[in-house]
Design a protein around this motif. Sequence first.
Motif, short mmCIF file in Angstrom:
data_model
loop_
_atom_site.label_atom_id
_atom_site.label_comp_id
_atom_site.label_asym_id
_atom_site.label_seq_id
_atom_site.Cartn_x
_atom_site.Cartn_y
_atom_site.Cartn_z
N GLU A 174 85.15 41.90 115.65
CA GLU A 174 84.89 42.20 114.24
C GLU A 174 83.93 43.37 114.10
N LYS A 175 82.98 43.43 115.01
CA LYS A 175 81.99 44.51 114.93
C LYS A 175 82.62 45.87 115.17
N ASP A 176 83.37 45.99 116.26
CA ASP A 176 83.91 47.32 116.54
C ASP A 176 85.23 47.57 115.80
N GLY A 177 85.66 46.57 115.08
CA GLY A 177 86.84 46.75 114.23
C GLY A 177 88.09 47.10 115.02
N SER A 178 88.13 46.68 116.28
CA SER A 178 89.22 47.11 117.14
C SER A 178 90.37 46.10 117.17
N SER A 179 90.26 45.04 116.38
CA SER A 179 91.27 44.00 116.51
C SER A 179 92.52 44.34 115.71
N LYS A 180 92.89 45.57 115.75
CA LYS A 180 94.12 45.97 115.08
C LYS A 180 95.32 45.39 115.80
N LYS A 181 95.13 45.13 117.08
CA LYS A 181 96.23 44.61 117.87
C LYS A 181 96.09 43.10 117.98
N PHE A 182 97.18 42.44 117.77
CA PHE A 182 97.15 41.00 117.91
C PHE A 182 97.66 40.65 119.28
N ASP A 183 96.86 39.93 120.01
CA ASP A 183 97.20 39.65 121.40
C ASP A 183 98.10 38.43 121.50
N PHE A 184 99.38 38.69 121.58
CA PHE A 184 100.32 37.58 121.64
C PHE A 184 100.47 37.02 123.05
N ASP A 185 100.06 37.80 124.02
CA ASP A 185 100.33 37.38 125.39
C ASP A 185 99.48 36.18 125.79
N SER A 186 98.19 36.28 125.45
CA SER A 186 97.33 35.15 125.78
C SER A 186 97.32 34.19 124.59
N LEU A 187 98.48 34.08 124.02
CA LEU A 187 98.66 33.42 122.74
C LEU A 187 97.97 32.06 122.62
N LYS B 185 105.02 26.17 118.75
CA LYS B 185 105.00 26.93 120.00
C LYS B 185 106.21 27.85 120.10
N MET B 186 107.37 27.33 119.70
CA MET B 186 108.58 28.14 119.78
C MET B 186 108.49 29.36 118.86
N VAL B 187 107.93 29.14 117.66
CA VAL B 187 107.79 30.25 116.71
C VAL B 187 106.85 31.31 117.29
N LEU B 188 105.73 30.85 117.83
CA LEU B 188 104.75 31.80 118.37
C LEU B 188 105.31 32.53 119.59
N ASN B 189 106.04 31.79 120.43
CA ASN B 189 106.66 32.43 121.59
C ASN B 189 107.64 33.52 121.17
N LYS B 190 108.39 33.23 120.12
CA LYS B 190 109.38 34.20 119.67
C LYS B 190 108.69 35.46 119.14
N LEU B 191 107.60 35.24 118.42
CA LEU B 191 106.85 36.38 117.89
C LEU B 191 106.31 37.23 119.04
N GLY B 192 105.83 36.54 120.07
CA GLY B 192 105.26 37.24 121.20
C GLY B 192 106.31 37.96 122.03
N GLY B 193 107.52 37.38 122.03
CA GLY B 193 108.57 37.94 122.89
C GLY B 193 109.12 39.15 122.33
N PHE C 2 105.53 41.51 117.52
CA PHE C 2 105.71 41.35 116.07
C PHE C 2 107.18 41.22 115.71
N LYS C 3 107.94 40.67 116.62
CA LYS C 3 109.36 40.59 116.38
C LYS C 3 109.63 39.81 115.10
N GLY C 4 110.34 40.48 114.19
CA GLY C 4 110.75 39.81 112.97
C GLY C 4 109.62 39.45 112.02
N SER C 5 108.46 40.08 112.19
CA SER C 5 107.40 39.75 111.25
C SER C 5 107.14 40.91 110.30
N LYS C 6 106.48 40.57 109.21
CA LYS C 6 106.08 41.61 108.27
C LYS C 6 104.65 41.99 108.59
N VAL C 7 104.36 43.25 108.47
CA VAL C 7 103.01 43.68 108.81
C VAL C 7 102.33 44.29 107.59
#
Lengths: 196, 193, 156
Positions: A174-187, B185-193, C2-7
């Motif tokens: 929040e401080k550096d305002g860099s969270s423009k990217k959402f990290d889906f990998d470590s979801l 989980k499936m929804v989030l996985n799909k978003l991530g994929g 962001f597959k299929g999401s609105k941004v």
Amino acid sequence: MKLSQIGNKIDPINEILENFLDDAGVTCAILCDMGGEILTTKGDITTLDFTNIAAMAAGSYATTKGIANLLGQSEFSLLFHQGTKNNILISSVENFAIFIILFDANTILGVVKQKSQEMKETLKIIFEEIVKGKGIVIKKAKVFEERDLDKVKPSKKKPKPAKKDEAEKEEAEEKDGSSKKFDFDSLMIDDLDDIF
Amino acid sequence: MTMLNYAKKEIICKIVYYGPGLSGKTTNLKFIYGKMDTQYKGKMIAIATETERTLFFDFLPLDFGKIKGFTTKFQLYTVPGQAIYTNSRKLILKGADGIVFVADSQIDRMDDNKSSLKDMALNLREQGLDIRNIPLVMQWNKRDLPNIVPVEKLEETLNFRKVPTFEGVAHKGIGVMSALKTVIKMVLNKLGG
Amino acid sequence: MFKGSKVLQPEDLNQMNNIIEKLKTQSKCLVVLIVDDSGHLITNTESDPSIDPILLGTLTAGNFGATNELAKLIGEAEFTLVLHEGNKENIHMLAIGDCGILVVIFANTTPIGLIRMYSQKSVTALLPYLEKMQVEKKASKKDLPSDEDLENLFNW
């Protein structure tokens, strides 16, 4: 109110609707129960899918009732929709029934409004007679799971993050305002386990 | 459709509970509403008739708070199961990110399950969604009742995609949270994929 | 990603907020909401804290959807005016293209003409921002299952 509860009182109801059609000069009128089941129809409905119209009108009416509750007023007494050729007006007779009126551009809205108000009053008397005569209790459909609407407040609470290191990471972001990217990998799938 | 709001740092997804009338969709939502900690849930709306049949939809917003810097919200909806509300079902499916199909396990409801599934496929298509790939789980509800179809038969008949399924007794909460968690989980996985 | 999401980007949200705040001032209405086509609240003007904007957004989106279906059922492409009259407040709703809905709640002492005029202007101004959010087009017809595909899925 259900059709089965109305019984032979449907005749005077039909008569009231017919008179209304003549007086107001509208195309047709549909009377349905609060759930959208048809009670009776009058006028030219041959080309219309009135079963679906009633079901949709009931949905529309119920949602506006919810909105009214939320805004702290009793109800929106009248829903009016204007199209290019056809107009539609939806209103209710207390909690007894919903009526749907279709009319075209040649009909004056003010007249429809006034006449429908009169019709509403007469229908109300009939419905009340039925209720009284048969000892029927008309329940009001509730909209909110929690009845006490005064307590409805916007959810300002900020749930604490499940883990401490996350909270710190979050603050740093929040401080550096860099969270423009959402990290889906470590979801957050692992975090879900904490919540459930 | 998921909304990723960078301004509010918020992600919102829509989960729809679908299935034939009286299969227990609203019961699922009511159980979740009762079970979730206050901090995770908002107010539940039920647009229902005076006999408590769903007339338009039920709505339950869940707010899981900030996870990885984003407030994660799931909005749960049910559709009305009764035949006359076909247009409403179509409307509610609009923008759905995931589906929980709630089937009624009773033998005499099998035809209703089938027609509801087919109805769902068509309604999804009308909203530009594909039943073949949308995140989907199935719940075989009412396992506590007599005269029910064996699970194998339900799998064979309804689970055309071999998606995760759950045996449910929704009013007791059996198979409710697990189904929700899996679809999320499936929804989030799909978003991530 | 962001597959299929609105941004929704912060700068766009700011612009949308400016538009609805202006609408609120000019039309003298009480609350303005923007709801997307899935029923998610995008943004709203500050209002009475007792009104939950998420619930209001959901209910108005459902209501608007029902109204649109009604229009189709009586042979109209859409209703040009959707108005709910209450004993204190009225609601006016307009489609923002096919991406969302503008909801305007106003006291029933406020002239509807004023509300309609400024709402219409706001819709025009809001449309580009909502269209921009739609990063991914809906699946095209050919990607969706045909009747035959569906028949094959369920071989009952």
